[in-house]
Scaffold this motif. Structure first.
Motif, short mmCIF file in Angstrom:
data_model
loop_
_atom_site.label_atom_id
_atom_site.label_comp_id
_atom_site.label_asym_id
_atom_site.label_seq_id
_atom_site.Cartn_x
_atom_site.Cartn_y
_atom_site.Cartn_z
N THR A 158 58.05 19.71 13.57
CA THR A 158 59.32 19.06 13.23
C THR A 158 60.32 20.13 12.83
OG1 THR A 158 58.65 18.73 10.93
CG2 THR A 158 58.26 16.89 12.43
N ASP A 175 56.08 17.95 1.61
CA ASP A 175 56.45 16.59 1.26
C ASP A 175 55.86 15.56 2.21
OD1 ASP A 175 57.81 14.79 -0.44
OD2 ASP A 175 59.40 14.58 1.05
N ASP A 176 55.64 15.93 3.46
CA ASP A 176 55.17 14.97 4.46
C ASP A 176 53.71 15.21 4.88
OD1 ASP A 176 55.66 17.33 5.75
OD2 ASP A 176 56.78 16.45 7.40
N GLU A 228 49.83 14.69 5.36
CA GLU A 228 49.00 13.50 5.55
C GLU A 228 47.55 13.95 5.68
OE1 GLU A 228 50.54 11.78 9.11
OE2 GLU A 228 52.38 11.09 8.15
N LYS A 231 52.17 19.67 9.08
CA LYS A 231 53.14 19.54 10.17
C LYS A 231 53.93 20.83 10.20
CE LYS A 231 53.45 14.57 9.90
NZ LYS A 231 54.26 13.42 9.57
#
Length: 170
Positions: free
Chosen positions: A58, A85-86, A88, A98
Motif C-alpha cells: 500500500t 496501524d493496519d 493483521e 503490509k
C-alpha cells in the motif's frame, strides 16, 4: 545583492508534511496530475514485479515520508501510525505486514540499485559480462531504499527524477 526570483514556492501552512526535506510539487491542471499518477502507479507495479511479485503493498501518503535526516528525531508514534496501524494476523496466528511504499526524489534515501545477472553466471568472473543495470528496453532499473525491521523491509522509497515526471506531461 539578493534578488527574489519567485521560482520556488512553499507549501501552504495547512499542508501537513512530516519532513521539511520533502519537496512539494504542483502542476497546472488535473489532467497532468492524473497522467503523472498513472505513470507512477505503472512504474511502481513494474518495480514490485521485479523484486517481490506477490507482495501485499500500500502507498504511504507522500506527505508522510521522512528522510534519513528525520529518522532519529521523529517520534516513535510516527512508526506505529504509518507502518503498524493496519497489522493483521493470518490464520496461522503470525502477523502479516503490509509493505508500504512512496516515491522519493532524494538519492540518499534510495541507495540500492537493481541489476540483472544471468542465471548462467557461475561466479568465476570478478566482473561478470552478464551483469546489467538496464532492463530489456535499455532503461536503467529503478533505484530504491528501505526501512527494515529485523532485516525485513516494511517500507520502500522508490526513486523518481523530476525530469521523468516532466517528460510524462510534455
Amino acid at each position: 545583492m539578493i534578488y527574489e526570483l519567485n521560482v520556488i514556492g512553499t507549501c501552504s501552512e495547512n499542508t501537513d508534511f512530516q519532513s521539511v526535506y520533502i519537496p512539494f510539487i504542483s502542476f497546472a491542471n488535473k489532467e497532468q496530475k492524473i497522467a503523472i499518477e498513472d505513470y507512477i502507479s505503472q512504474q511502481v507495479n513494474d518495480f514490485f514485479k521485479k523484486i517481490y511479485p506477490s507482495v501485499n503493498k500500500t502507498q504511504l501518503c507522500y506527505s508522510q515520508i521522512i528522510t534519513e535526516k528525520d529518522f532519529k528525531k521523529i517520534e516513535i508514534s510516527y512508526f506505529y501510525k504509518n507502518f503498524f496501524d493496519d497489522l493483521e494476523r493470518g490464520s496461522d496466528g503470525k502477523l502479516n505486514l503490509k509493505i508500504k511504499w512512496s516515491i522519493s526524489f532524494d538519492e540518499k534515501c534510495t541507495p540500492i540499485k537493481l541489476a540483472y545477472l544471468s542465471p548462467d553466471y557461475r561466479g568465476h568472473e570478478l566482473k561478470p559480462k552478464s551483469l546489467s543495470y538496464n532492463d530489456v528496453k535499455g532503461h536503467q532499473h529503478r533505484k530504491y531504499g528501505t526501512i527494515e525491521i529485523n532485516g525485513f523491509p516494511i517500507f520502500y522509497y522508490i526513486y523518481f527524477t523530476l525530469q521523468e515526471i516532466l517528460d510524462v506531461i510534455k
